[in-house]
Design an enzyme around this catalytic site. Sequence first.
Site, PDB file in Angstrom:
ATOM      1  N   HIS A   1       0.553  -1.422   0.198  1.00  0.00           N
ATOM      2  CA  HIS A   1       0.079  -0.178   0.420  1.00  0.00           C
ATOM      3  C   HIS A   1       0.871   1.482  -0.303  1.00  0.00           C
ATOM      4  CE1 HIS A   1      -3.352  -2.030   0.722  1.00  0.00           C
ATOM      5  NE2 HIS A   1      -3.794  -2.992   1.779  1.00  0.00           N
TER       6      HIS A   1
ATOM      7  N   ASP B   1      -2.787 -10.502  -2.619  1.00  0.00           N
ATOM      8  CA  ASP B   1      -2.978  -9.934  -0.965  1.00  0.00           C
ATOM      9  C   ASP B   1      -4.540  -9.713  -1.272  1.00  0.00           C
ATOM     10  OD1 ASP B   1      -2.044  -8.661   1.692  1.00  0.00           O
ATOM     11  OD2 ASP B   1      -4.115  -7.682   0.691  1.00  0.00           O
TER      12      ASP B   1
ATOM     13  N   ASP C   1      -5.033 -12.775   3.517  1.00  0.00           N
ATOM     14  CA  ASP C   1      -5.883 -12.341   4.158  1.00  0.00           C
ATOM     15  C   ASP C   1      -7.404 -12.404   2.873  1.00  0.00           C
ATOM     16  OD1 ASP C   1      -4.873 -10.039   2.394  1.00  0.00           O
ATOM     17  OD2 ASP C   1      -4.963  -8.879   3.971  1.00  0.00           O
TER      18      ASP C   1
ATOM     19  N   HIS D   1      -6.360  -7.411  -0.770  1.00  0.00           N
ATOM     20  CA  HIS D   1      -6.742  -5.245  -0.625  1.00  0.00           C
ATOM     21  C   HIS D   1      -5.482  -5.423  -2.144  1.00  0.00           C
ATOM     22  CE1 HIS D   1      -6.437  -6.271   3.487  1.00  0.00           C
ATOM     23  NE2 HIS D   1      -8.370  -5.007   3.099  1.00  0.00           N
TER      24      HIS D   1
HETATM   25 ZN    ZN Z   1      -4.034  -6.892   2.529  1.00  0.00          ZN
END
Ligand code: ZN
Length: 351
Positions: A130, A167, A254, A169
């Site tokens: 991120h 991931d 995740d 996200h």
């Molecule tokens: Zn994540």
Amino acid sequence: MPVVGYVYDPLYLEHGTPGHPESPARLQSIISHLERSGLLGQMVEVRPRDATSADLELVHSRELIARVRETAEEGGAPTGVAWLDPDTYVVPVSYRAALRSAGGVLAATDAVLDGEIGSAFCLVRPPGHHATPIQAMGFCLFNNVAVAAAHALERRGLERVAIVDFDVHHGNGTQDAFYSNPRVLYVSTHQYPFYPGGGYWAETGEGEGESTTVNLPLPRGCGREEYLRAYREVCEPLVRRFRPQLLLVSAGFDAHLADPLAQMLLDTRGYYEIASSLKALADGLCDGRIVYALEGGYDHTALAWSVRACIDTLLGNEFAEDPLGAGPSVPGINIDTVLAAVRRAHGLDNG
Ligand code: ZN
């Protein structure tokens, strides 16, 4: 027998604050599982180095690097914890840990490019995907994978590097770093809509980098079947078309059905099969050169077994049944439309 490296350092455990999901216990769970199962003994340790400012500046602004260092080292009263955004803490040791996290992926990448090892899994934290060129966010301080990709291109003479990010996200920071760069293929599968907000399929890169950003935005509730379709029908053909000389993986866990932060239903076998797909790509395209870097994953049992599943593919081991079992198949999930949109956007159906 393939030589598989791993990166780990006790400094990675010192970055932490009580009650935060991105905790040292995540890494402790992985390490103790790999020790207990004997897998760690089948791998070669690669010592991490500390990323230098010059390394980080391949991706990040000087202002960001200074802000992370100053915020961490000044700390916050009374506990030493300071916040770079509402999700992203630092403590005084965090800057050093972040340098060693990025430097760990650099060391593994160099060891693979030098032929000392065939592939590697970097058990690093803080995570990175991120972190944008100018902003630390989403538990991430510096973008470990992006720095390693830029290093491979700018210093090691590679022409093309692919980054696959599973991931749950969207890796907004990695996308931002290479959005107009035709030498980096970035492919992300992620829950959508979800944190941090982007990752729609129409985000495909810009300028010379048009079509080298590939987003697979998946609805909540996707499991092994949907993920494997995304890899077979989109990721594999696009990575093959790009012909990378190195494959980097932003390995977050995740999307596991046991994860508390997201709503996907991927199981450990699903991670094994995704990792098998990536290994086959690396074997076919770039002499097996694949470097994994840990990103998210917040159920400690699922995390340990899923990291192990990826490492098992690198070592050539069969899938080890895990205590969490197979994920359910949810009726009503249909990703035909999104896969068709991504294939169309990237010219996969043009013959
Ligand atoms: Zn994540």
